[in-house]
Motif scaffolding. Structure first.
Motif, short mmCIF file in Angstrom:
data_model
loop_
_atom_site.label_atom_id
_atom_site.label_comp_id
_atom_site.label_asym_id
_atom_site.label_seq_id
_atom_site.Cartn_x
_atom_site.Cartn_y
_atom_site.Cartn_z
N LYS A 1 29.74 -59.51 23.34
CA LYS A 1 29.87 -58.36 24.25
C LYS A 1 30.76 -57.32 23.58
CE LYS A 1 29.41 -61.39 28.28
NZ LYS A 1 28.00 -61.10 28.51
N GLY A 2 30.13 -56.27 23.04
CA GLY A 2 30.88 -55.24 22.34
C GLY A 2 31.54 -55.81 21.10
N ARG A 3 32.84 -55.65 21.01
CA ARG A 3 33.59 -56.15 19.84
C ARG A 3 34.22 -57.51 20.09
NH1 ARG A 3 34.53 -53.22 15.44
NH2 ARG A 3 33.75 -51.08 15.38
N PHE A 4 33.76 -58.21 21.11
CA PHE A 4 34.29 -59.54 21.41
C PHE A 4 33.17 -60.57 21.49
CE2 PHE A 4 37.64 -56.77 22.99
CZ PHE A 4 38.78 -57.39 22.50
N PHE A 5 33.44 -61.74 20.90
CA PHE A 5 32.53 -62.86 21.03
C PHE A 5 33.20 -63.89 21.93
CE2 PHE A 5 30.76 -66.98 19.80
CZ PHE A 5 29.41 -66.70 19.94
N HIS A 6 32.56 -64.18 23.06
CA HIS A 6 33.11 -65.13 24.03
C HIS A 6 32.64 -66.53 23.66
CE1 HIS A 6 34.49 -62.01 27.02
NE2 HIS A 6 33.72 -61.30 26.20
N SER A 7 33.40 -67.19 22.82
CA SER A 7 33.02 -68.52 22.32
C SER A 7 32.91 -69.53 23.45
CB SER A 7 34.06 -69.00 21.30
OG SER A 7 33.74 -70.30 20.84
N VAL A 8 33.89 -69.51 24.35
CA VAL A 8 33.87 -70.35 25.55
C VAL A 8 33.93 -69.44 26.75
CG1 VAL A 8 35.07 -72.14 26.86
CG2 VAL A 8 34.95 -72.29 24.36
N VAL A 9 32.97 -69.60 27.66
CA VAL A 9 32.85 -68.71 28.82
C VAL A 9 33.37 -69.37 30.08
CG1 VAL A 9 31.25 -67.35 30.22
CG2 VAL A 9 30.84 -67.60 27.76
N ASP A 10 32.90 -70.58 30.36
CA ASP A 10 33.29 -71.27 31.60
C ASP A 10 33.04 -72.77 31.43
OD1 ASP A 10 33.93 -72.09 34.14
OD2 ASP A 10 32.26 -71.06 35.13
N VAL A 11 34.08 -73.48 31.03
CA VAL A 11 33.95 -74.92 30.80
C VAL A 11 34.90 -75.68 31.71
CG1 VAL A 11 34.39 -76.79 29.15
CG2 VAL A 11 33.14 -74.75 28.42
N SER A 12 34.36 -76.66 32.42
CA SER A 12 35.16 -77.50 33.32
C SER A 12 34.70 -78.95 33.20
CB SER A 12 35.00 -77.05 34.78
OG SER A 12 35.39 -75.72 34.97
N PHE A 13 35.64 -79.87 33.18
CA PHE A 13 35.32 -81.30 33.25
C PHE A 13 36.62 -82.07 33.44
CE2 PHE A 13 35.57 -80.31 28.68
CZ PHE A 13 36.49 -81.23 28.23
N ALA A 14 36.50 -83.37 33.71
CA ALA A 14 37.67 -84.23 33.89
C ALA A 14 37.39 -85.59 33.27
CB ALA A 14 38.03 -84.37 35.36
N CYS A 15 38.45 -86.23 32.79
CA CYS A 15 38.34 -87.57 32.21
C CYS A 15 39.44 -88.43 32.82
CB CYS A 15 38.47 -87.50 30.69
SG CYS A 15 38.12 -89.07 29.85
N GLN A 16 39.03 -89.49 33.49
CA GLN A 16 39.96 -90.36 34.21
C GLN A 16 40.57 -91.41 33.29
OE1 GLN A 16 40.67 -89.74 37.39
NE2 GLN A 16 39.12 -88.15 37.65
N PRO A 17 41.65 -92.05 33.70
CA PRO A 17 42.25 -93.12 32.89
C PRO A 17 41.23 -94.22 32.58
CG PRO A 17 43.75 -92.49 34.65
CD PRO A 17 42.47 -91.76 34.91
N GLY A 18 41.19 -94.62 31.33
CA GLY A 18 40.27 -95.67 30.92
C GLY A 18 38.84 -95.23 30.73
N GLN A 19 38.58 -93.94 30.82
CA GLN A 19 37.23 -93.42 30.59
C GLN A 19 37.10 -92.86 29.18
OE1 GLN A 19 36.24 -90.49 33.61
NE2 GLN A 19 35.21 -92.02 34.86
N VAL A 20 35.88 -92.92 28.66
CA VAL A 20 35.53 -92.22 27.43
C VAL A 20 34.51 -91.16 27.81
CG1 VAL A 20 34.54 -92.38 25.13
CG2 VAL A 20 35.97 -94.24 26.00
N LEU A 21 34.81 -89.91 27.49
CA LEU A 21 33.92 -88.79 27.80
C LEU A 21 33.29 -88.28 26.51
CD1 LEU A 21 34.43 -85.85 30.23
CD2 LEU A 21 33.85 -85.35 27.86
N GLY A 22 31.97 -88.23 26.48
CA GLY A 22 31.26 -87.69 25.33
C GLY A 22 30.99 -86.21 25.54
N LEU A 23 31.48 -85.40 24.61
CA LEU A 23 31.28 -83.95 24.69
C LEU A 23 30.14 -83.58 23.75
CD1 LEU A 23 32.51 -81.39 25.99
CD2 LEU A 23 33.89 -81.13 23.93
N LEU A 24 29.05 -83.10 24.34
CA LEU A 24 27.83 -82.81 23.58
C LEU A 24 27.51 -81.33 23.62
CD1 LEU A 24 25.55 -85.67 24.97
CD2 LEU A 24 27.10 -85.77 23.01
N GLY A 25 26.73 -80.89 22.66
CA GLY A 25 26.27 -79.51 22.63
C GLY A 25 25.72 -79.15 21.27
N PRO A 26 24.87 -78.14 21.19
CA PRO A 26 24.34 -77.68 19.90
C PRO A 26 25.47 -77.14 19.03
CG PRO A 26 23.14 -76.69 21.75
CD PRO A 26 24.36 -77.33 22.32
N ASN A 27 25.21 -76.99 17.74
CA ASN A 27 26.17 -76.33 16.87
C ASN A 27 26.46 -74.92 17.38
OD1 ASN A 27 26.38 -78.47 15.05
ND2 ASN A 27 24.65 -77.76 13.83
#
Length: 256
Positions: free
Chosen positions: A30-56
């Motif tokens: 957007k103009g002279r700015f690149f918004h690499s992260v726009v709106d990311v939300s998640f939670a990881c509870q004790p003893g959990q493993v969270l896999g973060l996926l996404g294209p390059n």
């Protein structure tokens, strides 16, 4: 527990004319700015493993660097067991173990010395370090190369030392950016076993990967990021049901 709400991060573009055609077509520019992260939300509870996926280029690494306090978000919040990471970054760093995808070692130092240096930065006493390094050497199978200089290490050796360095202070949350990339089968299994051990200790683990077999084997929950936005948050079971049990098809379905 680690909870992320509405993270956003933009970077200035010095010369938009030098961007590739693909970059110019990205809606995050957007103009002279690149918004690499726009709106990311998640939670990881004790003893959990969270896999973060996404294209390059989806914004995964930028997200993880914000969680580690290496980058400051423009918007959003991060809390670890009640601590506001953005308001108390120094306190938060004591709670976080972070392995960057580009973490390097000091080549003239031995593996042990690399880990010890970071232990001292965290205020760990010599006696505590001696006990901790033996434990980590057992868990990550490092005894045969721990006292050799790092400059001649294989990729697997380097990664094991880097992981040990990231968790030497016994953090409350562990964040790993593609920890098995470039590793052989044996080294990969050692790293995955180490992650299972963290899970058994009740430590939340967030790790990004492109290997869906690792997600199937380790993860309790999954977050998919595409074009800087979290497109899926949920259990591994719910994720697989997006495409009748196929994780590859579920991933493709989540980013449509």
């Amino acid at each position: 527990m680690i909870e992320i709400v509405g993270l956003g991060k933009k970077f200035s573009v010095e010369n938009p004319k030098k961007l590739s055609e693909q970059e110019r077509k990205d809606p995050r520019l957007k103009g002279r700015f690149f918004h690499s992260v726009v709106d990311v939300s998640f939670a990881c509870q004790p003893g959990q493993v969270l896999g973060l996926l996404g294209p390059n280029g989806a914004g995964k690494t930028t997200t993880l660097r914000m969680l580690s306090t290496a980058l400051k978000p423009d918007t959003g919040s991060v809390h670890i067991n009640g601590t506001d990471v953005l308001q108390n970054p120094i306190v938060a760093r004591k709670k976080i173990g972070f392995l960057s995808g580009s973490t390097g070692l000091y080549g003239r130092l031995t593996g042990r010395e690399n880990i010890e240096y970071f232990a001292k930065l965290h205020g760990i006493s010599q006696a505590q370090f001696v006990a901790r390094i033996d434990e980590l050497a057992d868990l990550l199978d490092m005894h045969t190369f721990l006292d050799r200089r790092s400059e001649n290490f294989s990729t697997g050796m380097k990664q094991k030392i880097a992981i040990a360095r990231a968790v030497v202070h016994q953090p409350e949350v562990v964040i790993l950016d593609e920890p098995t990339t470039g590793l052989d089968i044996m080294a990969t299994q050692t790293v995955l076993s180490f992650i299972r051990g963290l899970k058994k200790q009740g430590i939340p683990v967030i790790f990004s990967t492109h290997h869906l077999d690792e997600v199937s084997e380790l993860c309790d929950c999954v977050t998919v990021i595409d074009q800087g936005v979290s497109k899926f948050n949920g259990s591994l079971s719910d994720f697989s049901q997006l495409a009748d049990g196929s994780l590859h098809q579920a991933f493709l379905a989540s980013i449509k």
